[in-house]
Design an enzyme around this catalytic site. Structure first.
Site, PDB file in Angstrom:
ATOM      1  N   LYS A  73     -33.877  55.747  97.192  1.00 20.83           N
ATOM      2  CA  LYS A  73     -34.894  56.759  96.911  1.00 20.83           C
ATOM      3  C   LYS A  73     -35.012  57.847  97.983  1.00 20.83           C
ATOM      4  O   LYS A  73     -36.097  58.311  98.304  1.00 20.83           O
ATOM      5  CB  LYS A  73     -36.270  56.089  96.713  1.00 20.83           C
ATOM      6  CG  LYS A  73     -36.310  55.145  95.513  1.00 20.83           C
ATOM      7  CD  LYS A  73     -37.630  54.438  95.384  1.00 20.83           C
ATOM      8  CE  LYS A  73     -37.756  53.308  96.387  1.00 20.83           C
ATOM      9  NZ  LYS A  73     -38.930  52.451  96.136  1.00 20.83           N
ATOM     10  N   ASP A 115     -43.104  46.268  95.987  1.00 23.68           N
ATOM     11  CA  ASP A 115     -44.162  46.806  95.116  1.00 23.68           C
ATOM     12  C   ASP A 115     -44.179  46.150  93.730  1.00 23.68           C
ATOM     13  O   ASP A 115     -45.226  46.041  93.096  1.00 23.68           O
ATOM     14  CB  ASP A 115     -44.114  48.337  95.008  1.00 23.68           C
ATOM     15  CG  ASP A 115     -42.779  48.897  94.577  1.00 23.68           C
ATOM     16  OD1 ASP A 115     -41.840  48.102  94.397  1.00 23.68           O
ATOM     17  OD2 ASP A 115     -42.674  50.120  94.419  1.00 23.68           O
TER      18      ASP A 115
HETATM   19 MG    MG Z   1     -45.845  53.147  94.026  1.00 24.76          MG
END
Ligand code: MG
Ligand code: ADP
Length: 481
Positions: free
Chosen positions: A184, A219
Site C-alpha cells: 500500500k 486490521d
Molecule cells: Mg482502516
C-alpha cells in the site's frame, strides 16, 4: 517533528445508478465496439466467479498447510470469542493506510463502547524513508494524543495499547512478529524481517511515553473482533479500504502448520488474501491492470488487492480512459494535464459518478470539467466515463464476493446464521458494493444465503478491535485462552 490532526468527513452512502450501454448514442461503430470490448473484458460471469472462488479455497488449504504460500493464512494468536461483556480502557494505534489514527477506547460492557480519536496524515516521505523516523512519528502522535485528550497516567503504570499494523506480519506471539513485506505504498528502509512492536516500544521508551504495546493486530482481525463485540455470531472480518484483506475463525485442528498450544479449539486467521493469484492463473487481468501494477511500488505483488482496493480502482479507470482518449474515442482525443498524472483519478470520484442520477450527468461533468480541467465534455463522453467506472467498480465488488464465498464455503458458515463485519471507506461509501457482494454470494449458494448471512459495516475495526485484542492479550498473558 510535527503531527497535524486532520478532520474526518462523512459522505452519505448512495446506490449505483446504472448506465445502459444500449442507450448510449455512440459517435461511431469503432467507439461502440471499443465499449463492448471493455464490457467483455471487465465482466465477471457467474461461472468465472465460482472458478475464482474454488481456486481461492485451494489457496486457503495450501496456506493452512505451510508457511510461504501465496495466501499466507497467518495465525493471529487470537483465540476465544467475545460476548460483549468485556470492560476496560485501552489505546489503539492504527497504521497501515491513508491515515494514522490514535484511538482511546472505553469498553463499558453490554456491547457498549465509547471512543475518542484523532487522525494524522503520514507524510509520503516518511512512508518510504528511514524506519526509525516512521516509528518516532507514531510515538509522537500518541504522545500528542495523550496531551490533547488530557489522559494522565499515574505513577509507574502504563496504558495498554493495541497496535494495528496492517501489513503482512508473521506473528510469533500476541505482541511479537516480523514484517514479511510492505504494501500500500509503504516501503520504509530496513524493516522487512524486523519486529514492528519492538520498533514502536523503543520509540515510546526513548521519549518516556508510558505506553505498553500489548497486542499486535491486523486490521482484519480487529474488524472481526469489533464486529463480534456487537454481533457474537461474527465469523469473518473483511477490509475494503486502501487495501483489501480478510480474517476468519478457523478450527485449530485444520491448521496443519500450527506448532503451538492446541488447548484452544479455534484461532483467528489473518489470510492476507490481497496476495491471491500471484501466479496469475485465474484472475482476468487486463492491460489496464498490468500497466498500473508495473508502476506501483510493489509490482507483481498483491494482485487481487490491486483489482479490488480503493488505492487502485481510480488508477485502473484512469488507464482505461487514457486508452480511449489515445484512440480518439473519448473527449475527441483531448487530454487534460491533470488526468495525464498518475493517481489523479481518485476512487472517491467513482462513487460520485456511480451515484450520478441526473439525465445530463451533472456530477460527472463537474468532476471531469472542474476537478480534472477537461474542456467542455459531451453527454456521450460522460456516459462512457460512467460506464467505465461501473465496470471497474462492479468487477471489484464481484471479486470481493468470490473471496467471501470461498471463506463461507470453506468454513461451512453459509449454512447457519453468520455475520460478516466489513471495514473500509470503499465498502462504506462506494454505491452498491454491499448489494453486489450479496448478489455474488447468491450466485454461489442460492437465494437462501440471504437469510443466513448478514453483511454489516464494522465501524472502527482497527481502533475498537485493537483495544479488544489488547484486552484479550492482558486476560491471557501468553495469548492462549
Ligand atoms: Mg482502516
Ligand atoms: P484505510 O484503508 O487506510 O484504513 P480507508 O478505509 O478510509 O482507510 O480507505 C481509504 C481508501 O478508500 C482510499 O484508497 C480511497 O481511495 C478510498 N475512498 C475514500 N473515500 C471513498 C469514497 N467516497 N468512495 C470510494 N472509495 C473511497
Amino acid at each position: 517533528m510535527s503531527s497535524t490532526p486532520i478532520a474526518s468527513k462523512i459522505i452519505p452512502k448512495a446506490s449505483r445508478v446504472k448506465i445502459d450501454p444500449a442507450q448510449i448514442e455512440y459517435t461511431s461503430d469503432k467507439q461502440k465496439n471499443a465499449v463492448q470490448a471493455l464490457i467483455d473484458e471487465f465482466t465477471i460471469s457467474p461461472e468465472l466467479l465460482k472458478d475464482i472462488k474454488n481456486n481461492f479455497m485451494e489457496g486457503m488449504q495450501k496456506g493452512l498447510k505451510k508457511d510461504g504460500e501465496t495466501l499466507a493464512m497467518i495465525t493471529s494468536y487470537v483465540m476465544g470469542r467475545l460476548d460483549g461483556s468485556e470492560v476496560g480502557s485501552y489505546l489503539a494505534l492504527d497504521v497501515g493506510g491513508t491515515n494514522l489514527r490514535v484511538v482511546s477506547v472505553h469498553l463499558t460492557g453490554g456491547g457498549e463502547i465509547s471512543t475518542r480519536q484523532t487522525k494524522y496524515r503520514i507524510d509520503e516521505k516518511l512512508k518510504v524513508g528511514d524506519a526509525k523516523a516512521l516509528f518516532d512519528f507514531m510515538a509522537v502522535c500518541v504522545d500528542n494524543f495523550l496531551d490533547e485528550h488530557q489522559i494522565v497516567v499515574r505513577g509507574d503504570t502504563q496504558i495498554e495499547l493495541g497496535f494495528t499494523f496492517s501489513f503482512p506480519v508473521l506473528q510469533t506471539s500476541i505482541n511479537r512478529g516480523t514484517l514479511i513485506s510492505w504494501t500500500k505504498g509503504f516501503n520504509a528502509a530496513g524493516m522487512v524481517g524486523k519486529d514492528p512492536v519492538a520498533y514502536l516500544q523503543d520509540a515510546f521508551n526513548r521519549r518516556h511515553i508510558p505506553v505498553r504495546v500489548a497486542a499486535l493486530v491486523n486490521d482484519t482481525v480487529g474488524t472481526l473482533l469489533a464486529h463480534a463485540y456487537h454481533h457474537p455470531d461474527t465469523v469473518m472480518g473483511v477490509i475494503l479500504g486502501t487495501g483489501c484483506n480478510g480474517a476468519y475463525i478457523e478450527q485449530i485442528s485444520n491448521i496443519e502448520k500450527w506448532k503451538g498450544d492446541a488447548a484452544a479449539k479455534e484461532m483467528v486467521i489473518n489470510m492476507e488474501f490481497g496476495a491471491f493469484d500471484k501466479e496469475r492463473a485465474i484472475l482476468p487481468l487486463t492491460m489496464f491492470d498490468n500497466k498500473m501494477d508495473r508502476k506501483s511500488v510493489n509490482p507483481n505483488k498483491q494482485i487481487l488487492e490491486k483489482m479490488i482496493a480503493g488505492m487502485y480502482l481510480g488508477e485502473i479507470t484512469r488507464n482505461v480512459l487514457l486508452n480511449l482518449i489515445d484512440r480518439r474515442l473519448l473527449f475527441e482525443g483531448h487530454i487534460s494535464p491533470d488526468l495525464n498524472q498518475m493517481w489523479t483519478f481518485e476512487t472517491a470520484y467513482m462513487s460520485t459518478i456511480e451515484a450520478d442520477a441526473s439525465p445530463t450527468l451533472h456530477a460527472t461533468r463537474k468532476i471531469l470539467e472542474s476537478t480534472l480541467s477537461f474542456p467542455a465534455t459531451s453527454l456521450n463522453d460522460r456516459q462512457i466515463v460512467k460506464l467505465v467506472v461501473e465496470l471497474v467498480g462492479k468487477r471489484a465488488a464481484r471479486l470481493s464476493a468470490a473471496a467471501v464465498a470461498g471463506i463461507l464455503e470453506h468454513t461451512g458458515a453459509w449454512k447457519q446464521k453468520s455475520a460478516i463485519g466489513i471495514d473500509g471507506s470503499l465498502f462504506e461509501y462506494y454505491p452498491s458494493f454491499d448489494t453486489d457482494i450479496m448478489d455474488g454470494l447468491e450466485e454461489v449458494f442460492g437465494a437462501a444465503v440471504r437469510k443466513n448471512i448478514s453483511i454489516g459495516l464494522a465501524q472502527d475495526g482497527s481502533g475498537v478491535g485493537a483495544a479488544l485484542c489488547a484486552l484479550l492479550a492482558a486476560k491471557h498473558s501468553n495469548g492462549v485462552v
